[in-house]
Design a protein around this motif. Structure first.
Motif, PDB file in Angstrom:
ATOM      1  N   UNK A   1      -1.496  -4.909   7.722  1.00 43.52           N
ATOM      2  CA  UNK A   1      -0.015  -5.895   7.923  1.00 43.52           C
ATOM      3  C   UNK A   1       0.456  -6.520   6.888  1.00 43.52           C
ATOM      4  N   UNK A   2       1.728  -6.659   6.655  1.00 46.01           N
ATOM      5  CA  UNK A   2       2.313  -7.060   5.769  1.00 46.01           C
ATOM      6  C   UNK A   2       2.293  -8.513   6.082  1.00 46.01           C
ATOM      7  N   UNK A   3       1.487  -9.249   5.151  1.00 41.70           N
ATOM      8  CA  UNK A   3       1.194 -10.626   5.322  1.00 41.70           C
ATOM      9  C   UNK A   3       1.873 -11.536   4.190  1.00 41.70           C
ATOM     10  N   UNK A   4       2.075 -12.872   4.592  1.00 41.63           N
ATOM     11  CA  UNK A   4       2.762 -13.708   3.819  1.00 41.63           C
ATOM     12  C   UNK A   4       1.578 -14.643   3.181  1.00 41.63           C
ATOM     13  N   UNK A   5       1.339 -14.739   2.004  1.00 40.47           N
ATOM     14  CA  UNK A   5       0.001 -15.254   1.479  1.00 40.47           C
ATOM     15  C   UNK A   5       0.652 -16.533   1.093  1.00 40.47           C
ATOM     16  N   UNK A   6       1.601 -16.970   0.013  1.00 40.72           N
ATOM     17  CA  UNK A   6       2.098 -17.981  -0.293  1.00 40.72           C
ATOM     18  C   UNK A   6       3.663 -17.997  -0.279  1.00 40.72           C
ATOM     19  N   UNK A   7       4.356 -18.868  -0.738  1.00 39.15           N
ATOM     20  CA  UNK A   7       5.731 -19.036  -0.679  1.00 39.15           C
ATOM     21  C   UNK A   7       6.485 -17.815  -1.225  1.00 39.15           C
ATOM     22  N   UNK A   8       7.260 -16.974  -0.391  1.00 38.77           N
ATOM     23  CA  UNK A   8       8.005 -15.839  -1.303  1.00 38.77           C
ATOM     24  C   UNK A   8       7.080 -14.638  -1.759  1.00 38.77           C
ATOM     25  N   UNK A   9       5.754 -14.753  -1.492  1.00 39.72           N
ATOM     26  CA  UNK A   9       5.095 -13.636  -1.809  1.00 39.72           C
ATOM     27  C   UNK A   9       3.940 -13.360  -0.653  1.00 39.72           C
ATOM     28  N   UNK A  10       3.593 -11.904  -0.591  1.00 36.15           N
ATOM     29  CA  UNK A  10       2.491 -11.694   0.580  1.00 36.15           C
ATOM     30  C   UNK A  10       1.995 -10.285   0.089  1.00 36.15           C
ATOM     31  N   UNK A  11       1.009  -9.699   1.135  1.00 37.34           N
ATOM     32  CA  UNK A  11       0.190  -8.713   0.535  1.00 37.34           C
ATOM     33  C   UNK A  11      -0.059  -7.549   1.676  1.00 37.34           C
ATOM     34  N   UNK A  12      -0.740  -6.606   1.324  1.00 32.51           N
ATOM     35  CA  UNK A  12      -1.270  -5.622   2.148  1.00 32.51           C
ATOM     36  C   UNK A  12      -2.182  -4.703   1.477  1.00 32.51           C
ATOM     37  N   UNK A  13      -2.823  -3.947   2.465  1.00 36.77           N
ATOM     38  CA  UNK A  13      -3.959  -3.202   1.695  1.00 36.77           C
ATOM     39  C   UNK A  13      -3.669  -1.417   2.362  1.00 36.77           C
ATOM     40  N   UNK A  14      -4.353  -0.581   1.668  1.00 36.26           N
ATOM     41  CA  UNK A  14      -4.337   0.889   2.068  1.00 36.26           C
ATOM     42  C   UNK A  14      -5.631   1.443   1.810  1.00 36.26           C
ATOM     43  N   UNK A  15      -5.796   2.562   2.633  1.00 36.15           N
ATOM     44  CA  UNK A  15      -6.684   3.568   2.337  1.00 36.15           C
ATOM     45  C   UNK A  15      -6.167   4.824   2.701  1.00 36.15           C
ATOM     46  N   UNK A  16      -6.378   5.755   1.705  1.00 35.37           N
ATOM     47  CA  UNK A  16      -6.121   6.954   1.517  1.00 35.37           C
ATOM     48  C   UNK A  16      -7.178   8.130   1.537  1.00 35.37           C
ATOM     49  N   UNK A  17      -7.110   9.322   2.408  1.00 36.16           N
ATOM     50  CA  UNK A  17      -8.206  10.139   2.533  1.00 36.16           C
ATOM     51  C   UNK A  17      -7.530  11.502   1.797  1.00 36.16           C
ATOM     52  N   UNK A  18      -8.254  12.307   0.943  1.00 38.80           N
ATOM     53  CA  UNK A  18      -7.821  13.340   0.275  1.00 38.80           C
ATOM     54  C   UNK A  18      -7.581  14.456   1.416  1.00 38.80           C
ATOM     55  N   UNK A  19      -6.441  15.243   1.239  1.00 39.48           N
ATOM     56  CA  UNK A  19      -6.252  16.500   2.139  1.00 39.48           C
ATOM     57  C   UNK A  19      -6.982  17.571   1.304  1.00 39.48           C
ATOM     58  N   UNK A  20      -7.603  18.230   2.317  1.00 44.16           N
ATOM     59  CA  UNK A  20      -8.667  19.443   1.701  1.00 44.16           C
ATOM     60  C   UNK A  20      -8.062  20.739   2.155  1.00 44.16           C
TER      61      UNK A  20
END
Length: 284
Positions: free
Chosen positions: A265-284
């Protein structure tokens, strides 16, 4: 270390490919197919045969392009040019001829290594072909492109490529955090139990997986560029991941074609700033 670079929404899939000399049964159009086993193959190794012209549907701000996986050797060279017109008479950008493989730093190889003097070791990953990855010093906005490859000493007598990826790019203003990131290989072997209770393991290519997290991106970027990246890519769209565009030595190990297996999710961490995270799997 440069901020990570993510290529997505492959624009070259909607463009026109031409030029060079390619096997009729393995044409340039195969580069626009997401299935890597549908390759394109050059008729021979002549320079006139191993080039391709790319006419995109519209001008693209190109941060990087990727062509592969391939049977390129570490002795290959490449040249990438961009043009202002379809006739390719007005030059916008020229990379010049540059050797494409990474060179080991001087005196880091054992003196008995055949590559000791020039620093170019043979490709050592039999399960994966090398990618031609070009990252210009500055973004180039153009619609018409030419990619030339010189690998005339390739013992195969031809060049094979599986995918051309020229797409939109997201490069975060703040790089991923040191915690919560990692490059790993996902177990993909086939296992079967024997009647005697033993275990037979059949090796398959283990796809690379890259995890990264961003903690304090500006909200204007988070709900603008990052939202667009997640919306357009989804979990089916391909992404070419380049964790560090300045890491020439390990670029082939760290950069790969992938699909997202996790988008936080796109999260709001502090005033005017936030975060997110990803995981990517290689296409074989």
């Amino acid at each position: 270390m440069a901020n990570a670079l993510f290529l997505y929404d492959c624009q070259s899939d909607r463009g026109a490919l031409s030029g060079g000399s390619w096997a009729p049964a393995l044409p340039l159009a195969n580069l626009q197919n997401e299935r890597l086993e549908k390759i394109t193959r050059s008729a021979d190794l002549a320079l006139a045969s191993t080039l391709m012209h790319v006419a995109l549907a519209a001008p693209l701000e190109m941060r990087a392009l990727a062509l592969g996986p391939s049977n390129l050797t570490t002795g290959y060279s490449r040249r990438v040019r961009a043009w202002a017109d379809s006739g390719r008479t007005a030059l916008l950008h020229d990379s010049g001829w540059v050797r494409g493989a990474a060179q080991a730093p001087w005196n880091t190889l054992n003196w008995s290594d055949p590559a000791f003097w020039d620093g170019y070791q043979p490709w050592d990953d039999d399960e994966r072909g090398m990618w031609l990855i070009y990252i210009p010093d500055q973004p180039v906005v153009a619609q018409y492109w030419t990619i030339e490859i010189d690998d005339r000493n390739n013992s195969d007598g031809h060049l094979d490529f599986g995918r051309l990826f020229m797409g939109r790019a997201w490069q975060p203003s703040l790089n991923y955090t040191y915690s919560g990131n990692g490059l790993s290989l996902q177990e993909n072997s086939v296992k079967a139990s024997t009647l005697a209770g033993g275990l037979v393991v059949g090796r398959r290519i283990n796809p690379r997986v890259f995890r990264c997290a961003f903690d304090y991106l500006p909200e204007i970027e988070l709900f603008g560029q990052v939202y667009d990246f997640q919306r357009v890519t989804g979990f089916d769209g391909q992404v070419f991941v380049i964790p560090d565009p300045e890491d020439d030595q390990y670029l082939q190990r760290r950069a790969f074609l992938s699909t997202a297996t996790r988008m936080d999710a796109l999260t709001q961490a502090v005033f005017a700033r936030g975060g997110t995270a990803f995981e990517f799997r290689e296409v074989i």
